[in-house]
Design an enzyme around this catalytic site. Sequence first.
Site, mmCIF file in Angstrom:
data_model
loop_
_atom_site.group_PDB
_atom_site.id
_atom_site.type_symbol
_atom_site.label_atom_id
_atom_site.label_comp_id
_atom_site.label_asym_id
_atom_site.label_seq_id
_atom_site.Cartn_x
_atom_site.Cartn_y
_atom_site.Cartn_z
ATOM 1 N N ASP A 107 57.169 19.659 2.096
ATOM 2 C CA ASP A 107 57.924 18.590 1.436
ATOM 3 C C ASP A 107 57.042 17.582 0.696
ATOM 4 O O ASP A 107 56.259 16.856 1.309
ATOM 5 C CB ASP A 107 58.743 17.825 2.474
ATOM 6 C CG ASP A 107 59.655 18.714 3.283
ATOM 7 O OD1 ASP A 107 60.866 18.453 3.292
ATOM 8 O OD2 ASP A 107 59.157 19.647 3.941
ATOM 9 N N ASN A 116 68.108 19.526 2.405
ATOM 10 C CA ASN A 116 69.300 18.714 2.631
ATOM 11 C C ASN A 116 69.459 17.555 1.648
ATOM 12 O O ASN A 116 70.532 16.968 1.544
ATOM 13 C CB ASN A 116 69.318 18.173 4.057
ATOM 14 C CG ASN A 116 68.130 17.295 4.371
ATOM 15 O OD1 ASN A 116 66.980 17.739 4.284
ATOM 16 N ND2 ASN A 116 68.378 16.062 4.755
ATOM 17 N N HIS A 117 68.407 17.217 0.897
ATOM 18 C CA HIS A 117 68.520 16.171 -0.126
ATOM 19 C C HIS A 117 68.684 16.751 -1.531
ATOM 20 O O HIS A 117 68.483 16.040 -2.520
ATOM 21 C CB HIS A 117 67.290 15.258 -0.085
ATOM 22 C CG HIS A 117 67.214 14.409 1.133
ATOM 23 N ND1 HIS A 117 68.238 13.578 1.540
ATOM 24 C CD2 HIS A 117 66.225 14.258 2.066
ATOM 25 C CE1 HIS A 117 67.893 12.952 2.653
ATOM 26 N NE2 HIS A 117 66.680 13.354 2.998
ATOM 27 N N HIS A 133 61.005 20.314 6.454
ATOM 28 C CA HIS A 133 61.950 19.243 6.777
ATOM 29 C C HIS A 133 61.405 18.183 7.726
ATOM 30 O O HIS A 133 61.677 17.008 7.527
ATOM 31 C CB HIS A 133 63.273 19.789 7.342
ATOM 32 C CG HIS A 133 64.257 18.708 7.686
ATOM 33 N ND1 HIS A 133 64.795 17.861 6.734
ATOM 34 C CD2 HIS A 133 64.790 18.325 8.876
ATOM 35 C CE1 HIS A 133 65.625 17.005 7.335
ATOM 36 N NE2 HIS A 133 65.633 17.268 8.626
#
Length: 269
Positions: free
Chosen positions: A8, A68-69, A178
Amino acid sequence: MQFLFLGDIVGERGMELVSEYLPRLKHDFKPQVTIVNGENVTKTGRGISHKLFKQLMTAGADVVTLGNHAWNNAEIFDFIADTPQLVRPLNYPGDQVPGKGYSILNVNGVQVAVVNLQGRVFMELTDDPFRSLDKLLQEPQLQAVSVIFVDVHAETTSEKKALALYFDGRVTAMIGTHTHVQTTDAQILPRGTAFLTDAGMTGPAEGVIGMTYESVINKFLTARPTRFAVQQAGSGVVSGCLVSVDAKTGLAKRIRPLLISKEHPYQTL
């Protein structure tokens, strides 16, 4: 064949680090495929823009995965449908989800698929990642693909490991993202799938998983809704892994974690 994966990428600091280190990593390790997770690249740490996507590609990414974003920056709806190198979670529910959950590349005559999955434990509601990937592997467009790299964006270690063992031998690599903290369990599973519970993050090393510690501590102390702010100052961290693959069998031969920080200065592995 070698894959380079960066976990990420968080905020402006993460983008700076990608611009600084990704060209050096590609020069030193010469990966055939470079993948980065870009769901946190905006200033707020949520979502991605077209400009930032192009910056990641210019820095050397071949595919950008999300999580998830994915939908937090509404601009994505303007370009994801026409951007096959930008991959959102495969198991988002419904039949009208924009974009795709995988991308297929031709790498020197070898068909390579990059898949993005999202976990369900402690996450937003999605379709079953086990059945979603099972279904994809049976699709005609995957039949000629011999190398399959999966970014599994999930919260719990148990769900990631269960997915990896369920698909062991059927996918080349199952790499977790994540949690923003790199784990120390890089391994080749019994049937030949490379696994790492979490690749870690690329971004500000200080604060709490990329966010300012004041905003996070306030959340814990008060249990009230708190808007987290991305850490701007201080040192950075680059996290990810390198996966060596037998292109004929589609199975992994070696996985090596990658970590660059103040405590771990950059050096070739």
